[in-house]
Design an enzyme around this catalytic site. Structure first.
Site, short mmCIF file in Angstrom:
data_model
loop_
_atom_site.label_atom_id
_atom_site.label_comp_id
_atom_site.label_asym_id
_atom_site.label_seq_id
_atom_site.Cartn_x
_atom_site.Cartn_y
_atom_site.Cartn_z
N GLY A 173 0.77 -1.37 -0.07
CA GLY A 173 0.13 0.09 0.08
C GLY A 173 0.70 1.29 0.02
O GLY A 173 1.90 1.29 -0.76
N GLY A 174 0.36 2.33 0.71
CA GLY A 174 1.11 3.55 0.70
C GLY A 174 2.31 3.39 1.44
O GLY A 174 3.26 4.39 1.21
N GLY A 408 23.86 14.64 -29.34
CA GLY A 408 23.22 14.94 -28.10
C GLY A 408 24.04 14.24 -26.94
O GLY A 408 24.14 14.85 -25.72
N ALA A 409 24.40 13.14 -27.10
CA ALA A 409 25.01 12.30 -25.96
C ALA A 409 26.24 12.99 -25.88
O ALA A 409 26.70 12.94 -24.57
CB ALA A 409 25.25 10.90 -26.68
#
Ligand code: HXC
Length: 518
Positions: A173-174, A408-409
């Site tokens: 859960g949380g 870009g790399a």
């Protein structure tokens, strides 16, 4: 002290009752599941006789709720305190699954919050040993509020003290969100699992049968989701791995990482580095071999080994001092950057920056991984995280370009103009806007179509491109790297560069906070 006094008798009775609580067959139940008890975990973690428990006797009222009861137990299912790990102060909470499934009620939550606040004030790491069924159902909203306080404390302490979660049972859960807010998550294979909704809910809602391990076991989180950075086969090794990990990191954001005497000196002149990059630019090699040769012997501690293995990140020591390493891995996906590797790299860089750990980047990257999946799932947004994290980091940053550094790399991997302090390249480096094949195809498409022997023409153009463009000397002459170096002296170069950067100080512009593309 009057040992016959009525209060002393009461005191002894309480101590006995507390001991009895942990000596019962509760331990057997844990062991039957292949798990250790909360106390056994604490004893493994801390130096002998250094752990001091806080709030051992804090007790919830026995309560009858409209839906179930709360058991009256000393400590309310969580042990909190502080002690020494390798002689350094560490705070800890350890949930006890044998008491109401380690579930988090009001008192349990208050104890965790108190120890979190103490760790922050003292500037020491906090470790959560988690083994819990989540919010205590009987206590309802009060349990949820307890979690909210713990999350608040996690966020408040983020970047100030290291926070580490070790999952040693369920985190359901949380309850998964406190670990997710901490810096590192460790898990034990087959006995720990994390999920927001468990197998029962999956069955009800989706009519699918899955086991806890398939849904949120250690392997799943280490390989697929990236939630867990470190996994181990059993609890003992998990805690040993955690202790080793702690030896690399500082206690807080104004402290320096611990210095460890490096007992085995790797020779500074290391001829083997000259032969690591193969002559054929398309042939892979293992960047971890480069790392092992550069850093103090056996000091590399890899983080998130199974997740996005096309980028390798981890801590190591250089002449006894901790550094963070980010390296493209040519062995996996040719070292391309994709969504997961960008996120993995960015998160690691941000941890290093927050905790004064200098960063060494080893670059061999042909570019971003192309494809529909990558574009549709947001490589633009996620790739930007890596860019942002590198640029934002003010710790010392050094890049060594081993081979490919295209497009870009090239920019992303801590290029000079992005803020690299020292950028070196090996003579094998290929630095250009794109690889030779792509460049020739874009610039000479028409000529190649008309050519009588397009293969020969292409071969010649690729050769010329490599000689005149895609090499390290063009960048060197224009000052876009600091120096082309002999691979054999790389260790010596980076040791001296980090020494020169030891007192680096950058004042960030005043602002509430930047807006990293999440
Ligand atoms: C109260 C709990 C509990 C819980 C377990 N127990 N979880 N009590 N609240 N959340 C109790 C059981 O009743 C049982 O009590 C004992 O712990 C051991 O549990 P078992 O089920 O017998 O153990 P096991 O078979 O190992 O299963 C463990 C488990 C299961 C998988 C964790 O107990 C389970 O599914 N629990 C609920 C998990 C869950 O959905 N949690 C999310 C809660 S909501 P007895 O008396 O029989 O020994 C949440 C939201 C937080 O956490 C939101 C924060 C923002």
């Amino acid at each position: 002290m009057d040992t016959n006094g009525r209060y002393f008798k009461a005191f002894e009775k309480r101590v006995e009752a507390l001991k009895g609580q942990f000596n019962s067959d509760r331990a057997k139940r844990q062991h039957a599941k292949g798990k250790l008890t909360a106390w056994e975990r604490i004893e493994l973690l801390f130096d002998a006789d250094t752990f001091e428990e806080v709030d051992a006797f804090v007790t919830p009222e026995a309560q009858q709720f409209s839906f179930g009861t709360v058991e009256k137990s000393y400590g309310d299912g969580v042990i909190v305190g502080h002690g020494k790990v390798d002689n350094r102060l560490v705070f800890c909470y350890a949930q006890d699954f044998t008491i109401m499934g380690g579930s988090l009620g009001v008192v349990h939550a208050r104890k965790i919050a108190k120890i979190q606040e103490m760790a922050l004030k003292m500037g020491a790491p906090i470790i959560g040993l988690i083994d819990s069924g989540g919010a205590r159902i009987q206590e309802g909203i009060a349990s949820l509020a307890g979690y909210a306080t713990i999350f608040h404390n996690n966020i408040h302490a983020s970047g100030i003290i290291p926070q580490i979660s070790v999952i040693m049972g369920p985190a359901a859960g949380g309850a998964v969100y406190s670990p997710a807010l901490t810096d590192f998550v460790f898990m034990t294979n087959h006995t720990s699992y994390m999920f927001v909704t468990g197998p029962n809910v999956v069955r009800e809602v989706l009519n699918e049968d899955v086991t806890s391990d398939e849904l949120g076991g250690a392997e799943v989180h280490a390989r697929k989701s990236g939630v867990a950075q470190m996994i181990f086969e059993d609890e003992e090794n998990t805690i040993l791995g955690l202790k080793k990990f702690l030896s690399y990191i500082p206690s807080n954001n104004v402290d320096n990482p611990p210095y460890v005497e490096s007992n085995v000196a790797t020779p500074d002149i290391n001829e083997r580095l000259r032969d690591i990059v193969p002559d054929d630019p398309n042939k892979p090699y293992d960047v971890k071999d480069v790392i092992e040769l550069l850093v103090d012997k056996n000091s590399f501690y890899e983080i998130s080994e199974q997740f996005a293995p096309n980028i390798v990140v981890g801590f190591a020591r250089l002449k006894g001092k901790t550094i963070g390493i980010v390296a493209n891995q040519p062995k996996v996906l040719a070292g391309t950057l994709d969504i997961n590797s960008a996120v993995k790299g960015a998160r690691f860089i941000r941890f290093c920056d927050a905790f004064n750990i200098p960063i060494l980047t080893l670059e061999d990257v042909p570019g971003f991984l192309p494809g529909l999946d990558q574009e549709h799932f947001g490589i633009i947004r996620h790739g930007a995280k890596l860019l942002y994290a590198y640029n934002e980091a003010t710790v010392a940053k050094i890049t060594v370009i081993l081979r490919k550094s295209y497009g870009g790399a090239y920019i992303v991997m801590n290029s000079k103009n992005l803020g690299g302090d020292f950028n070196f390249a090996w003579p094998t480096a290929e630095i250009a806007v794109m690889g030779p094949d792509g460049a020739v195809a874009v610039l000479y498409r028409k000529e190649l179509e008309k050519s009588e022997d397009p293969d020969a023409m292409k071969k010649e153009l690729v050769r010329t491109y490599r000689e005149e463009v895609a090499n390290p000397f063009v960048a060197d002459e224009k000052g876009y790297i600091d120096e082309v170096i002999d691979p054999a002296i790389t260790r010596m170069k980076i040791v001296s560069a980090f020494e020169a950067l030891q007192n680096k100080w950058v004042k960030a512009p005043a602002r509430k906070h930047g807006n990293i593309p999440l």
